[in-house]
Design a protein around this motif. Structure first.
Motif, short mmCIF file in Angstrom:
data_model
loop_
_atom_site.label_atom_id
_atom_site.label_comp_id
_atom_site.label_asym_id
_atom_site.label_seq_id
_atom_site.Cartn_x
_atom_site.Cartn_y
_atom_site.Cartn_z
N PHE B 166 0.95 -1.23 0.04
CA PHE B 166 0.06 -0.15 -0.19
C PHE B 166 0.88 1.19 -0.08
O PHE B 166 0.51 2.21 -0.69
CB PHE B 166 -1.03 -0.05 1.21
CG PHE B 166 -2.06 -0.74 1.11
CD1 PHE B 166 -3.17 -0.28 0.11
CD2 PHE B 166 -2.23 -1.99 1.71
CE1 PHE B 166 -4.38 -0.93 0.20
CE2 PHE B 166 -3.33 -2.87 1.14
CZ PHE B 166 -4.57 -2.30 0.45
N ALA B 179 -7.67 -3.67 -4.96
CA ALA B 179 -6.95 -4.43 -4.29
C ALA B 179 -7.75 -5.96 -4.47
O ALA B 179 -8.81 -5.95 -3.98
CB ALA B 179 -7.38 -4.00 -2.81
N MET B 198 -7.10 0.35 4.92
CA MET B 198 -7.64 1.02 3.47
C MET B 198 -8.81 1.85 3.87
O MET B 198 -9.28 2.81 3.42
CB MET B 198 -8.44 -0.59 2.85
CG MET B 198 -7.18 -1.29 2.26
SD MET B 198 -7.94 -2.48 0.90
CE MET B 198 -8.54 -3.74 2.01
N LYS B 202 -8.92 5.57 2.54
CA LYS B 202 -10.21 6.07 1.74
C LYS B 202 -10.67 7.46 2.36
O LYS B 202 -11.08 8.35 1.69
CB LYS B 202 -11.00 5.13 1.66
CG LYS B 202 -12.55 5.36 1.45
CD LYS B 202 -13.36 3.88 1.13
CE LYS B 202 -13.71 3.35 2.43
NZ LYS B 202 -14.88 4.00 3.22
N ILE B 209 -11.08 3.01 -3.74
CA ILE B 209 -10.58 1.63 -3.71
C ILE B 209 -11.69 0.82 -4.59
O ILE B 209 -12.80 0.65 -4.14
CB ILE B 209 -10.47 1.13 -2.19
CG1 ILE B 209 -9.54 1.96 -1.52
CG2 ILE B 209 -10.23 -0.34 -1.99
CD1 ILE B 209 -9.33 1.49 -0.04
N TYR B 211 -12.52 -3.03 -4.10
CA TYR B 211 -11.99 -4.04 -3.27
C TYR B 211 -12.65 -5.47 -3.79
O TYR B 211 -13.77 -5.75 -3.86
CB TYR B 211 -12.34 -3.83 -1.86
CG TYR B 211 -12.19 -4.88 -0.82
CD1 TYR B 211 -11.00 -5.50 -0.44
CD2 TYR B 211 -13.27 -5.39 -0.13
CE1 TYR B 211 -10.71 -6.44 0.30
CE2 TYR B 211 -13.01 -6.50 0.70
CZ TYR B 211 -11.79 -7.08 0.98
OH TYR B 211 -11.47 -7.97 1.88
#
Lengths: 270, 309
Positions: B166, B179, B198, B202, B209, B211
Motif C-alpha cells: 500500500f 486491491a 484501507m 479512503k 478503492i 476491493y
C-alpha cells in the motif's frame, strides 16, 4: 462419551541449525467417540503439526520429543511400520487442505481407491469398482466420474473425492486439516453439511482444524484454541462463542469482521 | 465529494480467453460478460464472487494486464483505450495501482524496503525530499519509519508486507487502488487491521478503492457499494447496506446464507441447501437479459430462460 484418542503431554520439536524450535508444547487433550473437536489458531501456532503427529506423518526435522498418543488405549508412538500402515486409513484417516496435492494427478480416481483398498486386504477389481462407486455416490459425485483424472474435477469435487477416500474403510477418526479453506463459502457449506450427514449415518469422530473460528463454531462439539504451540483454552463450542475465558480467544473473535446480524423478517435462503 | 462523475466506469466490458491446448480444439472461456460498474471518487466498491467468477479478471483488465475483448473502461470520463499520448497513459498508470493477494511474491526479495519505496518516490515525486517522503509514507501505513526501511521483505510479516504494498501505491500518488484479495493470505488476527488501513486511506486521503474479495463480511465492513459477480456477469449491485443486508438476487442470498455464522449450528440435515445451491447456480449462469432496479441504485439481474442460454 468415552475417549477415542488421548494426547498426553505431547511435545514436537523442529530441529534447526541452532536451538530446536518447539512447535507443540506439552499439550494434552482427548477426542471422544462421535465427537467433532475443533482446533483453531493462527498460522504457525502448531495446529497442523499436531494433526501430522497424531497420524505419525511428521517427518524430520520434526521430532516428537515426549508425550503419549493413545488410540483406544493403544500406544500410537510405539507402532511398528506394519502396524502403522494397517492402522492408517482403516482406523484413522486424513483430509488435507489442498485436494489437488493429496490426489495423484496421474492416476484416475478409481485407481486411487483401488490402491488404497488393495493395501488393506485382498480385493478383486470388480469389488473395488463397486465400492468406489458406492463411496462417490455417497459424497454426491456420479459414479462414472471414477474414471476421471483429478484435474478434470472442480476443487469442490476433488475435496469430496478426498473425503470419500478417507471414509472408504470406515475409520473411527478423520483428521481434517483446513479441508475447505481453498473453496468458496457456498461449496464449503455443501461439503460440511455432507460431513455432518455422513457422521450421523456412519458414526465417526473428527478433528477439525481451521483458522476460521466462526465456521468451527458451527460444526464442532468442543473447540480448542491454540497459540504458540499451546492450547490456551478448550471448551464447548457454545462456551467459546458466547463466553470465551481467555483473552486470546476474545482477540480472535474481535479480529474477525462478522456480518451484521440479519434484520428481522428478511427471508434468507435456508 | 468533488463531483458525481465516477472515477472509474466499466461499460459493458467483456473478456473472452481462448485456450489453445497442445492437443485438441481451442476452447473459449467467457471470463467477463457485459460487466458495467461505477466507482465513485473517495469510495470503496467491493467486487464479490466465488473463485472463477471473473472478479480478478476485472481488476487485471483495469490495470491493463488484459485488454478487453469488447466494452470500454472510462477513467474520469475518458476512455482509456483512447489515451494514445504517452503522457496520458503514464498519468493513468500512475493514478491506478494494484495491490495483489500474495504479499510474499509482490516484493523483490533482493531489495530493501527503502529501495522499493525510493524508486517509486524518485520517479513520481522527484521534487520531494526522499527521506522525509519515505518517513511520511511509512507513517501513513502504520509501519515504523526508523527500522523498516533497511529491512528486506523476508524480515517482515505478511501483514507488514501488505502495508509496504500500500505504501508503494501511495508513493506514486495513486488515486485508485485495485486491491485483489489483499487480506485472504493473511492471518485472521491481522485481516481487520489491513481493512482498517484501507478504510483510513479512503476516508482521510480520499483514495478510491476497488476491493476484490470472496468474503462478503469484509465487503460489508469496508465498502460503501458492492457488486456481486457470478460466472462473469454482475448479478446484483448497489449500496452495500442493501446488497449485503437485504439481498434480492438468489445467488447473493445463497452467498449470504453460506457465510459461517457462529450462532447457527449446522446439523446432519441440510434443509435443502445443496439442491438450492445447484438450482441457483444453474439459473444464475444464464445470460443476463435485463437489469431491474429494486430501490434507487440497487439493481439485480434478470436471467434469460434456459432455452435461450
Amino acid at each position: 462419551m468415552s475417549d477415542l484418542l488421548t494426547v498426553d503431554g505431547l511435545r514436537v520439536d523442529y530441529l534447526t541449525a541452532g536451538e530446536p524450535f518447539t512447535a507443540v508444547r506439552d499439550i494434552s487433550f482427548e477426542i471422544r467417540q462421535n465427537e467433532i473437536l475443533g482446533l483453531a489458531g493462527e498460522s504457525g501456532c502448531g495446529k497442523s503439526t499436531v494433526a501430522y503427529a497424531l497420524m505419525r506423518l511428521h517427518k524430520p526435522p520434526a521430532l516428537v520429543r515426549k508425550g503419549h498418543i493413545r488410540f483406544e488405549g493403544r500406544d500410537v508412538l510405539s507402532f511398528t511400520d506394519t502396524q502403522l500402515r494397517a492402522w492408517r486409513w482403516s482406523e484413522v484417516s486424513m483430509v488435507f487442505q489442498s485436494a489437488m496435492n493429496s490426489l495423484s494427478p496421474v492416476m484416475t480416481i478409481f485407481r486411487q481407491f483401488y490402491d488404497m483398498l488393495r493395501a488393506h486386504g485382498p480385493i478383486t477389481k470388480a469389488d473395488a469398482m463397486d465400492r468406489t462407486a458406492e463411496m462417490l455416490e455417497m459424497v454426491g459425485i456420479p459414479a462414472d466420474r471414477m474414471h476421471a483424472h483429478p484435474h478434470q474435477l472442480s476443487g469442490g469435487m476433488r475435496q469430496r473425492v478426498a473425503l470419500a477416500l478417507a471414509l472408504t474403510l470406515q475409520p473411527k477418526l478423520i483428521i481434517m486439516d483446513e479441508p475447505t479453506t481453498a473453496l468458496d463459502v457456498v461449496v464449503q457449506r455443501e461439503i460440511l453439511q455432507e460431513v455432518l450427514r455422513l457422521k450421523y449415518k456412519l458414526g465417526f469422530s473428527v478433528l477439525f482444524i481451521t483458522h476460521d473460528i466462526a465456521l468451527m463454531a458451527q460444526i464442532s462439539n468442543r473447540i480448542g484454541i491454540m497459540r504458540a504451540g499451546e492450547i490456551v483454552e478448550i471448551g464447548t463450542a457454545a462456551q467459546i462463542v458466547t463466553n470465551p475465558s481467555h483473552d486470546y480467544t476474545r482477540s480472535l473473535w474481535d479480529a474477525m469482521p462478522l456480518l451484521a446480524k440479519r434484520p428481522e423478517g428478511v427471508a434468507h435462503a435456508v | 465529494m468533488l463531483s458525481d462523475t465516477p472515477i472509474l466506469s466499466l461499460d459493458a466490458l467483456s473478456k473472452t480467453f481462448t485456450l489453445r491446448p497442445v492437443f485438441g480444439r481451442a476452447t473459449e472461456v467467457k471470463a467477463l460478460r457485459n460487466v458495467s460498474l461505477d466507482l465513485m471518487p473517495g469510495r470503496a466498491l467491493a467486487l464479490v464472487g466465488e473463485s472463477g467468477s471473473g472478479k480478478s479478471t476485472v481488476g487485471r483488465t483495469i490495470v491493463g494486464h488484459h485488454t478487453p475483448t469488447s466494452g470500454r473502461i472510462l477513467f474520469e470520463g475518458r476512455d482509456i483505450a483512447e489515451l494514445t499520448a504517452r503522457a496520458d497513459q503514464m498519468r493513468y498508470r500512475q493514478a491506478v495501482q494494484m495491490v495483489f493477494q500474495d504479499p510474499f511474491s509482490a516484493l523483490n526479495p533482493a531489495h530493501t524496503i527503502r529501495h522499493h519505496l525510493l524508486r517509486a518516490l524518485s520517479l513520481h515525486q522527484p521534487e520531494a525530499d526522499p527521506e522525509t517522503a519515505l518517513r511520511m509514507i511509512l507513517e501513513d501505513v502504520e509501519l515504523d519509519p526508523v527500522s523498516t526501511p533497511s529491512k528486506f521483505p523476508h524480515e517482515l510479516s505478511g501483514g507488514q508486507r501488505q502495508r509496504v504494498n500500500f505504501a508503494r501505491a501511495l508513493a506514486v500518488k495513486a488515486r485508485l487502488i485495485v486491491a485483489d484479495e489483499p487480506t485472504s493470505m493473511l492471518d485472521v488476527s491481522i485481516r481487520k487491521s489491513i481493512l482498517g488501513l484501507m478504510q483510513r486511506l479512503k476516508d482521510d486521503r480520499g483514495l478510491s478503492i476497488l476491493y476484490i474479495t470472496h468474503d462478503i463480511a469484509t465487503a460489508e465492513y469496508l465498502a460503501e457499494d458492492t457488486a456481486v459477480m457470478f460466472r462473469g456477469q454482475v448479478v446484483e449491485k448497489g449500496p452495500t447496506a442493501q446488497v449485503v443486508g437485504t439481498p434480492q438476487h438468489d445467488y447473493t442470498k445463497l452467498l449470504r446464507a453460506a457465510v459461517p455464522d457462529p450462532t447457527l449450528r449446522l446439523t446432519g440435515s441440510d434443509a435443502g441447501f445443496a439442491s438450492l445451491a445447484r438450482r441457483v447456480r444453474e439459473e444464475s449462469a444464464h445470460p443476463v437479459r435485463a437489469l431491474r432496479e429494486i430501490t434507487p441504485g440497487h439493481v439485480i439481474a434478470e436471467h434469460a430462460e434456459a432455452a435461450h442460454a
